[in-house]
Write a protein that holds these residues in place. Sequence first.
Motif, PDB file in Angstrom:
ATOM      1  N   ASN A 261      -1.991  10.808  -1.413  1.00 55.40           N
ATOM      2  CA  ASN A 261      -1.994   9.521  -1.206  1.00 55.40           C
ATOM      3  C   ASN A 261      -1.294   8.939  -0.129  1.00 55.40           C
ATOM      4  O   ASN A 261      -1.821   8.089   0.582  1.00 55.40           O
ATOM      5  CB  ASN A 261      -1.627   8.641  -2.576  1.00 55.40           C
ATOM      6  N   SER A 262      -0.131   9.338   0.021  1.00 52.40           N
ATOM      7  CA  SER A 262       0.779   9.064   1.136  1.00 52.40           C
ATOM      8  C   SER A 262       0.137   9.644   2.540  1.00 52.40           C
ATOM      9  O   SER A 262       0.058   8.686   3.427  1.00 52.40           O
ATOM     10  CB  SER A 262       2.108   9.697   0.954  1.00 52.40           C
TER      11      SER A 262
ATOM     12  N   ARG B  36       0.923  -1.109  -0.199  1.00 53.29           N
ATOM     13  CA  ARG B  36       0.130  -0.109   0.008  1.00 53.29           C
ATOM     14  C   ARG B  36       0.895   1.390   0.025  1.00 53.29           C
ATOM     15  O   ARG B  36       0.519   2.095  -0.709  1.00 53.29           O
ATOM     16  CB  ARG B  36      -0.936   0.071   1.263  1.00 53.29           C
TER      17      ARG B  36
ATOM     18  N   ASP C 109       2.532   1.570  -3.406  1.00 54.55           N
ATOM     19  CA  ASP C 109       1.362   2.268  -4.160  1.00 54.55           C
ATOM     20  C   ASP C 109       1.126   3.420  -4.159  1.00 54.55           C
ATOM     21  O   ASP C 109       0.975   4.352  -5.053  1.00 54.55           O
ATOM     22  CB  ASP C 109       0.090   1.518  -4.183  1.00 54.55           C
ATOM     23  N   ALA C 110       0.990   4.152  -2.811  1.00 62.95           N
ATOM     24  CA  ALA C 110       0.772   5.615  -2.569  1.00 62.95           C
ATOM     25  C   ALA C 110       2.102   6.273  -3.244  1.00 62.95           C
ATOM     26  O   ALA C 110       1.768   7.440  -3.625  1.00 62.95           O
ATOM     27  CB  ALA C 110       0.557   5.676  -1.173  1.00 62.95           C
TER      28      ALA C 110
ATOM     29  N   SER D 165       1.530  15.198  -1.190  1.00 63.19           N
ATOM     30  CA  SER D 165       1.419  13.639  -1.400  1.00 63.19           C
ATOM     31  C   SER D 165       0.282  13.248  -0.644  1.00 63.19           C
ATOM     32  O   SER D 165       0.662  12.627   0.082  1.00 63.19           O
ATOM     33  CB  SER D 165       2.948  13.223  -1.018  1.00 63.19           C
TER      34      SER D 165
ATOM     35  N   ALA E 201      -2.893  10.027   3.069  1.00 63.97           N
ATOM     36  CA  ALA E 201      -4.128   9.120   3.563  1.00 63.97           C
ATOM     37  C   ALA E 201      -3.835   7.933   4.121  1.00 63.97           C
ATOM     38  O   ALA E 201      -4.342   7.341   5.104  1.00 63.97           O
ATOM     39  CB  ALA E 201      -4.928   9.115   2.009  1.00 63.97           C
ATOM     40  N   VAL E 202      -2.595   7.229   3.619  1.00 63.12           N
ATOM     41  CA  VAL E 202      -2.356   5.911   4.111  1.00 63.12           C
ATOM     42  C   VAL E 202      -1.581   6.297   5.511  1.00 63.12           C
ATOM     43  O   VAL E 202      -1.836   5.359   6.504  1.00 63.12           O
ATOM     44  CB  VAL E 202      -1.524   5.463   3.114  1.00 63.12           C
TER      45      VAL E 202
ATOM     46  N   GLN F  34       1.808   6.614  -6.848  1.00 63.49           N
ATOM     47  CA  GLN F  34       0.739   7.870  -7.349  1.00 63.49           C
ATOM     48  C   GLN F  34       0.899   8.979  -7.202  1.00 63.49           C
ATOM     49  O   GLN F  34       0.625   9.877  -7.833  1.00 63.49           O
ATOM     50  CB  GLN F  34      -0.709   7.503  -6.385  1.00 63.49           C
ATOM     51  N   ASP F  35       1.691   9.321  -5.932  1.00 62.63           N
ATOM     52  CA  ASP F  35       2.180  10.620  -5.502  1.00 62.63           C
ATOM     53  C   ASP F  35       3.357  11.313  -6.366  1.00 62.63           C
ATOM     54  O   ASP F  35       3.155  12.235  -6.867  1.00 62.63           O
ATOM     55  CB  ASP F  35       2.421  10.813  -4.196  1.00 62.63           C
TER      56      ASP F  35
END
Length: 471
Positions: free
Chosen positions: A158-159, A56, A59-60, A156, A161-162, A63-64
Amino acid sequence: MVYANSHVIDMEKLRRHEQTVEDLRDTFLTGKTRDVEFRLKQLKNLLRLYSENWDRIADALCQDLRKPLGEAKIMEHAFLIGDVKYAIKNLKKWAKSTAIPTCLANVSDNAWYRYEPFGTVLIIGPWNYPFMLAFMPLCAAIAAGNCAVIKPSELSPNSAAVIADLVPKYLDRSCYKVVTGGPEAAQELLEEKWDFIFYTGSTTIGKVIYSAAAKSLTPVCLELGGKSPVYVDNTADMKKTAQRILWAKCANLGQTCIAPDYIICTKEVEDNFIQECRQILRDYYGTNLKASKDLARIVNKRHFYRILKYLAETKGTIALGGENDERELWIEPTILVGVDPTEPIMSEEIFGPILPICRVGSADEAINFINRRPRPLALYVFTNDSNTTKKFVKFTHSGSICVNDCLYQSSLHQLPFGGVGDSGMGQYHGQFGFQTFSRPRAVMERSFSNFENMTAYKLRHPPYLNSHIKL
Ligand code: NAD
């Protein structure tokens, strides 16, 4: 603070995090985070957070920043995991009290000091290594026994959010929290009273953080940016020099705080360096660099155009690279030669894949060049001449210095990581992080034993018996 389109201070918004900070402060006062076994458990949970969710996280990052997986495994995984494991291994030793030998005047006393946590700390992170630069300070904050709030960067998302999702699942919710959002969220957090603030980001915003902290005398660690110079001389192994500089400059497509920012060297060295670079870029990334899976992308359009402006406005010559593609936020690694030291590219942090080269005639001239500019976060010297190495170590100032490589100094947990002057204040990694998030507290324990007859004891109290003694 006044918000956009309004001249009215919205107190509710302003103190949105008041309860969060109060709750953390209450937890801290229970002593929960001061227990070393508790800290070790949380650090082990941080390791689990990482290992159980690595896909995960990767992946983040993709995406970022379209961060290459191989690069992420080194910079976002190995560095962090290594630091957390090192803290777990050494925490009991670091947290121990240090007894101080007493002298005649304290013969029956106990004196010691111990590193104690600040309390409730704020960690504000950047976007370029969003996990490592949130979790490495968090590791130090936990090890030192603090409660903490992390505010990851909005750039960033997505990061961020994780991080926001995983922290409450793995770490004690009453001690560690995540607040997401941009500058406004950071400003709201800065309205609260913290016991310590750890900030990673640009020098410009570093000054904003420092001013906000000064209002309540809050201590800070500022991990800032700047221009990290590289000096190369003609004794260096040019192939290895070019390999190492290009690897460090191309990592995260130049968006690394300790990336080599510019090179200073003679014309002869410049020619040899460029010659080597052509082949090395092909070896690393193939003939079509844009198609390589091993190069990241620029984080957003604002930074894309900020970097392109240097290419458009600098009067030097493009020796290598120069291509870009807005749709993909792609800028080709580019070397500029014949750059005048007065150009903006030589005074602002580039933070992208452009490498300007300025000519100097000697090591002394290079040292003077560096010393006339703000103190850099890192300084790199490529030479086989030990006298040149000694000169740079002795006569320059920077957060760190690495001879014959770039970035590598940050991989050793035993070395401090931090800036000086415009590149920051304070340091972390390993024990330095533990100490940055704590302070040595002096303890003296005296007894009521009867020492009235001892001279030292008599001398202390009035009427003073030492008035006649000549010093
Ligand atoms: P930035 O300063 O723009 O943002 C960093 C953090 O500050 C983000 O969380 C952001 O939301 C917050 N922020 C932004 N504006 C703010 C404001 N007005 N008030 C309060 N908070 C605010 O930095 P960045 O663009 O995320 O990162 C790039 C910079 O960080 C570069 O200069 C780089 O060299 C530096 N950096 C330094 C290190 C280091 O370890 N020394 C590491 C990574 C990046």
